[in-house]
Design a protein around this motif. Structure first.
Motif, PDB file in Angstrom:
ATOM      1  N   TYR A  76       0.861  -1.185   0.000  1.00 60.46           N
ATOM      2  CA  TYR A  76       0.000   0.000   0.000  1.00 60.46           C
ATOM      3  C   TYR A  76       0.894   1.230   0.000  1.00 60.46           C
ATOM      4  O   TYR A  76       1.662   1.443   0.943  1.00 60.46           O
ATOM      5  CB  TYR A  76      -0.916   0.004   1.235  1.00 60.46           C
ATOM      6  CG  TYR A  76      -1.777   1.245   1.315  1.00 60.46           C
ATOM      7  CD1 TYR A  76      -2.823   1.435   0.427  1.00 60.46           C
ATOM      8  CD2 TYR A  76      -1.523   2.234   2.262  1.00 60.46           C
ATOM      9  CE1 TYR A  76      -3.609   2.577   0.490  1.00 60.46           C
ATOM     10  CE2 TYR A  76      -2.300   3.372   2.333  1.00 60.46           C
ATOM     11  CZ  TYR A  76      -3.344   3.546   1.444  1.00 60.46           C
ATOM     12  OH  TYR A  76      -4.115   4.673   1.502  1.00 60.46           O
ATOM     13  N   PRO A  77       0.830   2.060  -1.060  1.00 53.82           N
ATOM     14  CA  PRO A  77       1.785   3.172  -1.189  1.00 53.82           C
ATOM     15  C   PRO A  77       1.327   4.465  -0.541  1.00 53.82           C
ATOM     16  O   PRO A  77       2.039   5.470  -0.616  1.00 53.82           O
ATOM     17  CB  PRO A  77       1.879   3.348  -2.707  1.00 53.82           C
ATOM     18  CG  PRO A  77       0.503   3.007  -3.196  1.00 53.82           C
ATOM     19  CD  PRO A  77       0.015   1.900  -2.271  1.00 53.82           C
ATOM     20  N   GLY A  78       0.157   4.480   0.080  1.00 50.39           N
ATOM     21  CA  GLY A  78      -0.390   5.723   0.598  1.00 50.39           C
ATOM     22  C   GLY A  78       0.049   6.043   2.009  1.00 50.39           C
ATOM     23  O   GLY A  78       0.993   5.469   2.550  1.00 50.39           O
ATOM     24  N   GLY A  79      -0.678   6.984   2.611  1.00 48.59           N
ATOM     25  CA  GLY A  79      -0.369   7.418   3.967  1.00 48.59           C
ATOM     26  C   GLY A  79      -1.444   6.970   4.940  1.00 48.59           C
ATOM     27  O   GLY A  79      -2.084   5.943   4.732  1.00 48.59           O
ATOM     28  N   VAL A  80      -1.637   7.758   5.981  1.00 45.14           N
ATOM     29  CA  VAL A  80      -2.635   7.451   6.993  1.00 45.14           C
ATOM     30  C   VAL A  80      -4.017   7.499   6.351  1.00 45.14           C
ATOM     31  O   VAL A  80      -4.320   8.366   5.541  1.00 45.14           O
ATOM     32  CB  VAL A  80      -2.547   8.454   8.160  1.00 45.14           C
ATOM     33  CG1 VAL A  80      -3.655   8.207   9.171  1.00 45.14           C
ATOM     34  CG2 VAL A  80      -1.187   8.336   8.834  1.00 45.14           C
TER      35      VAL A  80
END
Length: 241
Positions: A76-80
């Motif tokens: 998963y390349p995203g953030g919070v």
């Protein structure tokens, strides 16, 4: 904005947006005419498009194909995370068709979503499975910065799997930056969630909905079937309703 966002909330128009100018224009043009308008305000639209500035399916598909060729899971390349609503393109099309026949839709604005909300961690395993991969841990990555560097790798993947998808730029368009935003890349605190109330639409008579997890399966499978993305060795079924 206040949650849930409703169609008549005045604070929405406090933020300048060309949408409001379009709405005002069409309302003014309709005065005294024998035709009517209906305005739909969807959330994040997910569907079939190539070279779009706002479609995450090709971006996630390319990102996944690159990782898969390296023998890696789907990180998963995203953030919070936060809570997110989405709008299926097919659902939106059916709502538009309904509006063309319903007197209750004339001169009205409607929010429209799939009818649920989601967080990425809940549906990421299903996305990975549909792509024939294992879900991976969170490995933050700016797709806008890194994916364009992999043009040659994407070309090899296209050749290896006999894809009809175009080159990287023509395939993902300007959706890389949009996907970074949608996956909350760089966010270290939970972004403020936004919800659209589509009670007004349901009370007017349009009651259709779709599970967002199923929606992602549907569009990924369509891209695979059209040879825009590599098909997994084991096909994953889905139910479109």
């Amino acid at each position: 904005m206040k949650n849930p966002a409703r169609e008549d909330r005045s604070e929405m128009r406090e933020q300048p947006n060309f949408y409001w100018e379009q709405e005002d224009y069409i309302k003014e043009k309709q005065k005294g005419k024998d035709w009517n308008w209906t305005i739909f305000r969807p959330s994040i639209i997910i569907g079939e498009s190539i070279g779009s500035p706002m479609n995450i399916i090709p971006v996630i598909g390319v990102y996944a194909a690159l990782l898969k060729e390296e023998g890696k899971p789907l990180y998963y390349p995203g953030g919070v995370e936060t809570f997110v609503p989405a709008t299926d393109a097919d659902l939106l099309a059916r709502a538009i068709a309904w509006a063309g026949e319903s007197n209750k839709a004339q001169g009205e604005a409607f929010n429209i979503t799939n009818g649920d909300i989601f967080v990425w961690s809940s549906i990421w395993p299903t996305i990975a499975e549909t792509l024939g991969m294992e879900p991976g841990e969170n490995v933050p990555l700016s797709l806008k910065e890194e994916i364009p560097k992999r043009e040659a790798d994407w070309k090899r993947i296209r050749k290896k799997y006999n894809l009809v998808a175009p080159g990287l730029t023509d395939f993902v368009g300007y959706s890389l930056e949009y996907t970074d935003w949608f996956l909350f890349y760089g966010a270290t605190e939970m972004p403020y969630p936004f919800f659209l109330s589509d009670i007004k639409l349901r009370q007017a008579g349009f009651h259709e909905c779709i599970d967002t997890e199923v929606m992602f399966q549907k569009w990924i499978r369509l891209f695979q079937e059209k040879r825009l993305l590599p098909e997994p060795k084991r096909k994953i079924g889905y139910t479109a309703k």
